[in-house]
Design a protein around this motif. Structure first.
Motif, PDB file in Angstrom:
ATOM      1  N   LEU A 147       0.835  -1.206   0.000  1.00 22.41           N
ATOM      2  CA  LEU A 147       0.000   0.000   0.000  1.00 22.41           C
ATOM      3  C   LEU A 147       0.866   1.250   0.000  1.00 22.41           C
ATOM      4  O   LEU A 147       0.622   2.195  -0.759  1.00 22.41           O
ATOM      5  CB  LEU A 147      -0.921  -0.008   1.216  1.00 22.41           C
ATOM      6  N   THR A 148       1.892   1.265   0.841  1.00 22.31           N
ATOM      7  CA  THR A 148       2.806   2.418   0.906  1.00 22.31           C
ATOM      8  C   THR A 148       3.517   2.624  -0.423  1.00 22.31           C
ATOM      9  O   THR A 148       3.660   3.765  -0.892  1.00 22.31           O
ATOM     10  CB  THR A 148       3.840   2.196   2.026  1.00 22.31           C
ATOM     11  N   ALA A 149       3.959   1.545  -1.033  1.00 22.20           N
ATOM     12  CA  ALA A 149       4.662   1.646  -2.318  1.00 22.20           C
ATOM     13  C   ALA A 149       3.753   2.237  -3.387  1.00 22.20           C
ATOM     14  O   ALA A 149       4.176   3.100  -4.171  1.00 22.20           O
ATOM     15  CB  ALA A 149       5.159   0.269  -2.751  1.00 22.20           C
ATOM     16  N   TYR A 168       9.086   6.425   5.132  1.00 25.78           N
ATOM     17  CA  TYR A 168       9.707   6.461   6.457  1.00 25.78           C
ATOM     18  C   TYR A 168       8.701   6.608   7.595  1.00 25.78           C
ATOM     19  O   TYR A 168       9.078   6.560   8.773  1.00 25.78           O
ATOM     20  CB  TYR A 168      10.742   7.583   6.507  1.00 25.78           C
ATOM     21  N   ASN A 169       7.429   6.818   7.244  1.00 27.57           N
ATOM     22  CA  ASN A 169       6.364   6.890   8.245  1.00 27.57           C
ATOM     23  C   ASN A 169       5.223   5.978   7.805  1.00 27.57           C
ATOM     24  O   ASN A 169       4.166   6.448   7.359  1.00 27.57           O
ATOM     25  CB  ASN A 169       5.850   8.324   8.399  1.00 27.57           C
ATOM     26  N   PRO A 170       5.396   4.664   7.909  1.00 25.75           N
ATOM     27  CA  PRO A 170       4.407   3.726   7.366  1.00 25.75           C
ATOM     28  C   PRO A 170       2.994   3.936   7.917  1.00 25.75           C
ATOM     29  O   PRO A 170       2.016   3.659   7.242  1.00 25.75           O
ATOM     30  CB  PRO A 170       4.960   2.360   7.793  1.00 25.75           C
ATOM     31  N   GLY A 171       2.886   4.444   9.150  1.00 29.51           N
ATOM     32  CA  GLY A 171       1.567   4.674   9.732  1.00 29.51           C
ATOM     33  C   GLY A 171       0.779   5.774   9.044  1.00 29.51           C
ATOM     34  O   GLY A 171      -0.416   5.938   9.298  1.00 29.51           O
ATOM     35  N   LEU A 172       1.452   6.534   8.170  1.00 24.87           N
ATOM     36  CA  LEU A 172       0.777   7.640   7.488  1.00 24.87           C
ATOM     37  C   LEU A 172      -0.247   7.144   6.476  1.00 24.87           C
ATOM     38  O   LEU A 172      -1.228   7.822   6.183  1.00 24.87           O
ATOM     39  CB  LEU A 172       1.826   8.519   6.788  1.00 24.87           C
TER      40      LEU A 172
END
Length: 662
Positions: free
Chosen positions: A510-512, A567-571
């Motif tokens: 999802l982050t990618a 660098y902030n996966p929770g975002l």
């Protein structure tokens, strides 16, 4: 009557007739789309084949009419054969679907290969016509790479591809130009663009402007904020920041200039607003649907994941626009009489709210609560928009007993509905063309194994360092995004870059996807191409480079957000919780720190201003990206110190000035 006058009259009749036929074709097209969405009487691939021919019919008629209006008969004469080739191919492959798709995979008859050649050449022409030399060069380059891959040295080389294989991969096997991306466009994206067309036709954006005028009375940067609001909302639906600048910039940019704002700043604000609109949920310029398909998750999860990042962008841009507006000392006032002839009564406001609110509620309910499929939710939304769009004005006339009777109002709204059908089809056509082409490109990439080769290349160039890999991925996204609708740029980069981020650098899928999605829209405001800035500066009569500079100052956090995601996966998460909100708040404060440093009109002298801007920009980047909460908080406290210190210095200066005056 002279011969010239007779010729002009005849040409006028042809143009008028083409306009009528275009509208009729658009209505038939949407009836076909809605019928299939309701019944699915044929397979999705067969429907996609027919969809290509149907949308090309509307496109050919509309663009031929425009060419004749402009007096460009050559364009019209070339356009028609290209469109007819695609229409003929769609009809042939749909009529012979079982033989082509089921019985002859990997093989085609000679006349089918000839038809495939015509399709390839026609799409080359339409790609060039809609998106220019740069994107045509990309597509042709991909085709040449597929054919001559054996001549490419190093890791990117492959065995090459013969003409027959190329035609099978792109056309005759129905996996290329008619592949999954085209199917997604036909079944998911198309109904939403019909919804957008109906919103335009029924006057939803006039209602937004009315609300913005009221809001501008309470906000010092009212005119500029109105431009951001209208452009972002419309841009989130239409899927192309360049088209959105041309559409909304034609009234927002002159309005900002009239309020006293410098031309390049007005153009910069519009460029950023149209670009940032592409990431706003729930539609996200149609990219949300593709992302949900790639990740294999419910669409509503993608929307939820996009809320905090969108909030970061909206808040930072609103702050930047505010400081940009007040720095110019523009009046920032909007006079109602300049835009509308009458004010709405309370009853009219209620009816208009219900007219547009009910379909939106239907969309949110079926997508978010009932969790129906995207296509079914879009279908119900369109049906409810048709119902409220036509019936609410009639009900209003019955209630208020106005001179405009219900029958006359019904006729007016039916005409508006037909106009919405045409607007939706015309908006969809260029997006469909580019996605059809990208669908073929994606199949070529898959056949030649390009994603795996890109992975090896990125690892070699970055040296395995995550930051370098992300920056390299962003650079690729910007290059690939030049001149393309957002969803097309996102698809290409998602195919090329995301697998590497996930498998080799351990970034969550999802982050990618969100990282490359946000990076892909940067092409709109990144020089030397910056297509959104090109259009905006042209409308404003402003210098292109100053427009780009203004855009970057306003949208600076957008260039940092892709790195912040990593660098902030929770975002970026599938659910909103305290952790996501906490991380989002810290990143928002970092973005505001950057914006304050770049855009606040400091009065600290040249050296003091430069020092303050440098410190604040560095602090903003640190707060947004560093994965250490303590360092983030220290940075925020430092920003607070600079903020308060600047106010104290300014306050002391004002008091001293008053004392000297006394």
């Amino acid at each position: 009557m002279s011969t010239q006058s007779a010729a002009n009259t005849e040409a006028g009749r042809i143009v008028s007739g083409l306009g009528t036929v275009t509208t009729a074709a658009a209505v038939v097209f949407w009836v076909f789309v809605l019928y299939w969405s309701s019944t699915q009487v044929i397979s999705k691939i067969q429907y996609a084949v027919l969809f290509v021919g149907a949308i090309m019919s509307v496109y050919a008629l509309n663009e031929t009419q425009k060419a004749l209006v402009d007096g460009d008969w050559v364009d019209g004469l070339v356009l028609l054969p290209a469109s007819v080739s695609l229409i003929a191919a769609s009809v042939y492959f749909a009529a012979n679907f079982e033989a082509v798709y089921l019985l002859r995979q990997g093989f085609a008859l000679e006349h089918e290969y000839m038809l495939a050649r015509m399709v390839l050449v026609s799409l080359f022409y339409l790609t060039w016509r809609e998106f220019g030399n740069l994107f045509l060069g990309l597509v042709v380059g991909v085709v040449l790479y597929a054919v001559f891959g054996d001549a490419v040295p190093g890791v990117l080389g492959h065995a090459g591809m013969g003409e027959a294989t190329l035609l099978q991969v792109t056309v005759t096997d129905l996996y290329g130009f008619y592949g999954s991306l085209t199917q997604l466009t036909a079944s998911w994206i198309a109904p939403f663009l019909l919804y957008a067309g109906l919103l335009f036709a029924y006057g939803a954006f006039d209602l937004i402007l009315r609300l913005a005028i009221v809001a501008s009375q309470f906000i010092r940067s009212g005119v500029a904020q109105t431009a951001v609001l209208s452009s972002a909302v419309i841009g989130s639906i239409n899927g192309s920041y360049t088209a959105n600048v041309a559409m909304t910039g034609s009234f927002t940019i002159p309005t900002m200039i009239e309020s006293g704002m410098k031309r390049h700043k007005a153009a910069g604000i519009e460029s950023v607003a149209s670009t940032s609109g592409q990431v706003l949920p729930p539609v996200m310029g149609a990219s949300a649907f593709v992302m949900a398909s790639y990740l294999g998750v419910p669409y509503i999860n993608i929307v939820i994941a996009g809320l905090i990042p969108a909030l970061v962008l909206i808040i930072s841009i609103a702050v930047a626009v505010h400081y940009t507006a007040i720095a110019d000392n523009s009046t920032q006032e909007m006079e109602f009489d300049d835009y509308f002839d009458f004010e709405m009564s309370r009853e009219e406001k209620v009816f208009e709210g219900l007219r547009f609110g009910i379909p939106f509620f239907v969309l949110v309910y079926f997508l978010g609560v009932a969790q129906y499929t995207i296509m079914t939710s879009a279908l119900y939304t369109v049906y409810s928009m048709l119902a409220t769009g036509i019936l609410m004005p009639i009900a209003q006339r019955l209630v208020d007993g106005s001179d405009t009777g219900p029958v006359q109002e019904a006729v007016t709204q039916i005409r508006n509905t037909v106009g919405g059908f045409r607007e939706g089809a015309i908006t969809l056509a260029p997006i469909a063309i580019i996605l059809i082409v990208i669908s073929g490109v994606v199949n070529i990439f898959s056949t030649t194994g390009v994603p795996a080769k890109i992975a090896l290349l990125m690892i070699n160039i970055s040296g395995g360092v995550l930051l370098f890999a992300v920056l390299l991925g962003m650079a690729v996204a910007i290059v690939m995004g030049i001149g393309m609708p957002t969803v097309a740029a996102y698809v290409i980069v998602a195919i090329l870059i995301v697998p590497t981020f996930v498998s080799d650098f351990g970034i969550a899928a999802l982050t990618a996807h969100y990282t490359v999605f946000y990076a892909a829209i940067l092409a709109g405001i990144t020089p030397p191409v910056a297509t959104a800035a090109v259009v905006a500066s042209g409308i404003a009569g402003a210098n292109f480079w100053r427009t780009c500079g203004s855009s970057i100052r306003i949208a600076a956090p957008l260039f940092v957000l892709p790195i912040a995601f990593v660098y902030n996966p929770g975002l970026v998460a599938f659910e909103l919780n305290l952790m996501t909100s906490y991380v989002g708040l810290l990143v928002i404060l970092g973005a505001v720190t950057m914006i304050y440093g770049l855009n606040y009109p400091f009065q600290l002298g040249r050296t003091g201003t430069l020092a303050a801007r440098t410190v604040l920009i560095a602090l903003g980047v640190l707060i947004m990206t560093v994965p250490n909460d303590l360092l983030k908080i220290v940075g925020i406290v430092a920003f607070g110190g600079v903020f308060i210190g600047e106010k104290m210095i300014m306050g002391a200066g004002v008091r001293e000035g008053r004392g000297m005056g006394e």
